[in-house]
Motif scaffolding. Structure first.
Motif, PDB file in Angstrom:
ATOM      1  N   TRP A 116       0.824  -1.205   0.000  1.00 10.44           N
ATOM      2  CA  TRP A 116       0.000   0.000   0.000  1.00 10.44           C
ATOM      3  C   TRP A 116       0.862   1.261   0.000  1.00 10.44           C
ATOM      4  O   TRP A 116       0.636   2.197  -0.778  1.00 10.44           O
ATOM      5  CB  TRP A 116      -0.934  -0.031   1.205  1.00 10.44           C
ATOM      6  N   LYS A 121      -0.985   0.185  -3.861  1.00 14.91           N
ATOM      7  CA  LYS A 121      -2.101  -0.739  -4.056  1.00 14.91           C
ATOM      8  C   LYS A 121      -3.165  -0.525  -2.979  1.00 14.91           C
ATOM      9  O   LYS A 121      -2.846  -0.319  -1.816  1.00 14.91           O
ATOM     10  CB  LYS A 121      -1.601  -2.183  -4.031  1.00 14.91           C
ATOM     11  N   LYS A 122      -4.416  -0.596  -3.402  1.00 16.94           N
ATOM     12  CA  LYS A 122      -5.515  -0.379  -2.479  1.00 16.94           C
ATOM     13  C   LYS A 122      -5.708  -1.591  -1.563  1.00 16.94           C
ATOM     14  O   LYS A 122      -5.493  -2.727  -1.966  1.00 16.94           O
ATOM     15  CB  LYS A 122      -6.811  -0.113  -3.256  1.00 16.94           C
TER      16      LYS A 122
END
Length: 305
Positions: A116, A121-122
């Protein structure tokens, strides 16, 4: 060591990092009671790398390596072995092997947060639940007064945290790094450079060296087991999986490693398993499950191909 990926190799590789690595906590705990940590780890990985290179040549594998692969192997060897494993072994001088394994079981949480922060990245809703449970589990684990009151226990916990950060970043780096294509040769180079760096670190720290002939039979046996199973077999499997599946899937070894380590530490070293540690383990591993739930289903589909 076949380059072709197939379900059997994947299953065997996961078994290796699940069970064999779970037992290395006990083996390292036994050995570090007699040997200094960086010397122990350095000899282990350097000897394993020499054996790997010999086997690779007998199998007709090329040991040729590009300049970029050379530099990447040094960096990865430092992250995984010199810093990662070196700190973990050192920490075992101050904390129980089962406790160390439980703390390291939060590795998927660390990797998720690093993906993250570093890769942007979510974090999915299910994973957010896992993060919350993981943090609660870690709090319960490291917040036990009977453990905090032990001499240098906090130092050991901090070392384990440093180890997790190093392994987490190494896992993300390896997934995209240019390294030797053969997993066996790749492992050999990482252990060779990691072992050399550990030996240098041992010399810099002034660790007391001793002749292996003078080691106790127990420690000699443990070293052989660490070299063959914990290093050559398990670490080769680890590198194979990092190129075959995602880092989060590889990190699912933390489901089994702490349980194996806890039981072995309790049985062979009389390490105490407190009620709070058991609760922390349940919450922490549940959090890891939530982090990897969707990935786990993808992993099972891989086995069916």
């Amino acid at each position: 060591m076949e380059e072709k990926q197939n379900p059997t190799l994947v299953v065997l590789a996961f078994f290796s990092i699940y069970v064999i690595w779970g037992s290395t906590y006990l083996l390292n705990k036994i050995a570090v009671s007699e040997l200094p940590p960086f010397l122990l780890a350095g000899v282990r990985f350097f000897m394993a790398s020499i054996i790997i290179f010999v086997i690779a040549k007998l199998l007709g594998k090329s040991l040729a390596i590009s300049r970029k692969q050379f530099l990447n192997s040094i960096f990865v060897g430092f992250l995984f072995l010199s810093l990662g494993n070196g700190l973990a072994v050192w920490a075992l001088k101050y904390i129980d092997s089962g406790f160390a394994a439980l703390q390291i079981s939060a590795q998927p949480l660390v990797i998720l947060l690093m993906m993250w922060l570093i890769q942007g990245k979510k974090i999915q809703p299910m994973s957010m639940i896992g993060v919350a449970l993981g943090m609660l589990g870690i709090y319960l684990l490291v917040g036990q007064k009977e453990i905090l009151n032990q001499e240098n226990a906090v130092l050991g916990m901090v070392m384990i945290f440093g180890c997790m950060l190093s392994w987490g970043y190494g896992s993300l780096f390896v997934a995209k790094a240019d390294l030797p294509k053969n997993y066996f040769v790749n492992t050999g180079y990482q252990m060779f450079f990691g072992g050399i760096l550990l030996i240098v670190m041992s010399l810099i720290l002034g660790e007391q060296w001793s002749n292996p002939i003078n080691w106790s039979l127990k420690v000699q046996t443990v070293m052989i087991l660490l070299i063959i199973f914990g290093s050559i077999i398990a670490f080769t499997s680890f590198n194979f999986l990092l190129k075959s599946v995602s880092p989060e899937k590889v990190a699912t070894s933390t489901y089994v490693n702490p349980i194996v380590a806890l039981l072995l530490g309790w049985y062979f070293l009389n390490e105490e398993i407190t009620l709070q540690s058991a609760m922390a383990a349940a919450i922490l591993l549940t959090g890891v499950y939530f982090i990897n739930t969707k990935k786990k289903l993808a992993l099972f589909s891989l086995f069916k191909k």
